[in-house]
Write a protein that holds these residues in place. Sequence first.
Motif, PDB file in Angstrom:
ATOM      1  N   SER A   5       0.802  -1.115   0.014  1.00 57.30           N
ATOM      2  CA  SER A   5       0.151   0.196   0.061  1.00 57.30           C
ATOM      3  C   SER A   5       1.014   1.131  -0.041  1.00 57.30           C
ATOM      4  O   SER A   5       2.234   1.389   0.249  1.00 57.30           O
ATOM      5  N   GLY A   6       0.337   2.476  -0.120  1.00 52.63           N
ATOM      6  CA  GLY A   6       0.899   3.649  -0.330  1.00 52.63           C
ATOM      7  C   GLY A   6       1.679   3.837   1.229  1.00 52.63           C
ATOM      8  O   GLY A   6       2.683   4.540   1.187  1.00 52.63           O
ATOM      9  N   ASP A   7       0.874   3.475   2.264  1.00 51.62           N
ATOM     10  CA  ASP A   7       1.447   3.639   3.500  1.00 51.62           C
ATOM     11  C   ASP A   7       2.682   2.922   3.813  1.00 51.62           C
ATOM     12  O   ASP A   7       3.518   3.277   4.292  1.00 51.62           O
ATOM     13  N   GLU A   8       2.428   1.623   3.333  1.00 51.93           N
ATOM     14  CA  GLU A   8       3.946   0.789   3.560  1.00 51.93           C
ATOM     15  C   GLU A   8       4.996   1.339   2.895  1.00 51.93           C
ATOM     16  O   GLU A   8       6.046   1.282   3.522  1.00 51.93           O
ATOM     17  N   TYR A   9       4.794   1.975   1.603  1.00 53.56           N
ATOM     18  CA  TYR A   9       5.846   2.441   0.770  1.00 53.56           C
ATOM     19  C   TYR A   9       6.289   3.393   1.675  1.00 53.56           C
ATOM     20  O   TYR A   9       7.584   3.643   1.517  1.00 53.56           O
ATOM     21  N   LYS A  10       5.558   4.449   2.126  1.00 57.31           N
ATOM     22  CA  LYS A  10       6.326   5.709   2.790  1.00 57.31           C
ATOM     23  C   LYS A  10       6.902   5.238   4.062  1.00 57.31           C
ATOM     24  O   LYS A  10       7.968   5.809   4.300  1.00 57.31           O
ATOM     25  N   LYS A  11       6.246   4.148   4.738  1.00 61.27           N
ATOM     26  CA  LYS A  11       6.992   3.728   6.000  1.00 61.27           C
ATOM     27  C   LYS A  11       8.468   3.281   5.529  1.00 61.27           C
ATOM     28  O   LYS A  11       9.342   3.571   6.307  1.00 61.27           O
ATOM     29  N   MET A  16      14.222   4.092   5.846  1.00 56.02           N
ATOM     30  CA  MET A  16      15.692   3.844   5.284  1.00 56.02           C
ATOM     31  C   MET A  16      16.498   4.972   5.488  1.00 56.02           C
ATOM     32  O   MET A  16      17.784   4.615   5.487  1.00 56.02           O
ATOM     33  N   HIS A  17      16.098   6.430   5.545  1.00 56.58           N
ATOM     34  CA  HIS A  17      17.097   7.654   5.839  1.00 56.58           C
ATOM     35  C   HIS A  17      18.326   7.352   5.027  1.00 56.58           C
ATOM     36  O   HIS A  17      19.489   7.247   5.565  1.00 56.58           O
ATOM     37  N   ILE A  31      11.418  11.929   5.513  1.00 58.03           N
ATOM     38  CA  ILE A  31      11.698  12.466   4.027  1.00 58.03           C
ATOM     39  C   ILE A  31      10.437  12.489   3.487  1.00 58.03           C
ATOM     40  O   ILE A  31      10.153  13.621   2.822  1.00 58.03           O
ATOM     41  N   SER A  32       9.119  11.800   3.868  1.00 59.46           N
ATOM     42  CA  SER A  32       7.888  11.866   3.607  1.00 59.46           C
ATOM     43  C   SER A  32       7.463  13.207   4.051  1.00 59.46           C
ATOM     44  O   SER A  32       6.202  13.675   3.881  1.00 59.46           O
ATOM     45  N   GLU A  33       7.941  13.979   5.152  1.00 66.17           N
ATOM     46  CA  GLU A  33       7.514  15.047   5.393  1.00 66.17           C
ATOM     47  C   GLU A  33       8.107  16.273   5.183  1.00 66.17           C
ATOM     48  O   GLU A  33       7.904  17.461   5.397  1.00 66.17           O
TER      49      GLU A  33
END
Length: 475
Positions: A5-11, A16-17, A31-33
């Motif tokens: 899901s999109g959420d899993e991708y984002k997490k 990863m940093h 990074i997503s923020e």
Amino acid sequence: MPVISGDEYKKRIDRMHAEIWLDGSPIQGRISEHPAFRGAIKSQGELYDLQLKHKDVMTYTSDKTGNAVGASFLIPRTKEDLEKRRQMVQVWARHTGGLMGRSPDYMNTAITAYAASSTVIKGEMNSYPERLTAFYEMARERDLSFTHAFVSPQYNRSSLAILEDDCTNARIIDTTEEGIIMHGAKLLATQGGMTDELFVLSAPGKISHEEAYAFSIPSNTKGLKFIARQSLVGDDSAFNSPLSSRFEEMDSVVVFDHVLVPWERVFIHENIKAVDDLYNKGKFVPLTLHQICSRQAVKTELLLGIAQSMVESIEIGEYQHVQSKVSEIITGLETQKALLLSAEATGKVDEDGVFLPNRQLLYVAIHQFQNLYPRYTEIVQLLGASGMITIPTVKDFNSSIAPELDTYLQSKKHTGREKVALYRLAWDLTMSSFGTRQTLYERFFFGDPIRVSQIMYQQYDKSDATAFVQSFLEK
Ligand SMILES: Cc1cc2nc3c(=O)[nH]c(=O)nc-3n(C[C@H](O)[C@H](O)[C@H](O)COP(=O)(O)OP(=O)(O)OC[C@H]3O[C@@H](n4cnc5c(N)ncnc54)[C@H](O)[C@@H]3O)c2cc1C
């Protein structure tokens, strides 16, 4: 593991940093923020969600695990498989207007094509086709996302460059028991740092053995840096920056500082012929061109829609030159679609049992698009005229001058606010820093247009045409 899901991708990307440098400092925190990345990461997340929503088009059943995996990893065996791939690409492209050139389907297609071409490097020195196929299967089952960097830095592009000592291009400086050690730089990772993996393959050309390699590493590998360019996000407002607030993918120079690439991730090392063959003789060109042209057809439709909406807004459709300009986009769009369908219809199953589209027709399509895209943006500017800059911001429309804006910026068809929203879209696509980067991107998508035309010339079978002339002369 089925599609994510999109959420899993984002997490995953946040965890990863990766080391990304922007404006003099490394990015800290999620990074997503971050303002330079959050719009594109949100949009990319929405693409992953679409896979879950439209499973029939966007996924297929893995023969290894039985899971629903992304159709962008599908190796086409039939014409229907290729059609399914086009539909998948276009579901994603419709969501972004084709503005994310590196939506996951691009690199997933590339990885799929390389794995399906692994026979090309079988038996070659320092080449590991079995690792490539195992890696593809792992990427498909985990729905990994990729960026890539194939090009050497712009140090010396002369034909004698090979004779010079170039300290810029990433090279193998050592091989150890654990793997190869990479040092130097590579261009130009779009979405660098916002994907799970970085895939690297030396672009064909004049290179030394140390510069010939293919591998993939996680984006947070020690010693790996992404040096991002200035952000082109106008601001967060969907009214002010309808495109850059959502689709600014970012581009970055990739720096390898003594990076260890473990052996299981090395697919080729120190073999110029193998990297050239994997790129040129394999299935990378026809399958990625098919993905690119499918996306570009959708983007042309967006351009046509914007141009015609502007024509209707201020009622200029009666003028012959206006009709002629819009017809130029119609011609480009219909030619693009026809070339795509015809490339599928005249595709063939190759020696590995893979159904490949007609590569010549797709080369024509991409080359035509590289040249036409700047003209499309010019047409939008010519039709828009002063409307392209009389575009107040959302704050103006929320202020006390709003009634005046609604009165004086209205058009025959639209209220002031509606007209400005439309013309802001046209501006962000063709005039903002985001828009002009889009033009450069499409000009150089799949390589320098000059060299794309050279390849077309060299690969096109011209013998029927010259034989035709000969028979004419002999009559
Ligand atoms: C916005 C953007 C995003 C990109 N994203 C990615 C990415 O995600 N991953 C990636 O790997 N790459 C990416 N690229 C790089 C892209 O593939 C290259 O820009 C393209 O291949 C051209 O190479 P170059 O930029 O090094 O141009 P150069 O090769 O340096 O060309 C510069 C000029 O010199 C001329 N020239 C140079 N050599 C020759 C020659 N041999 N014959 C004739 N003319 C020559 C060219 O025609 C051109 O006019 C991106 C590029 C852009 C602009």
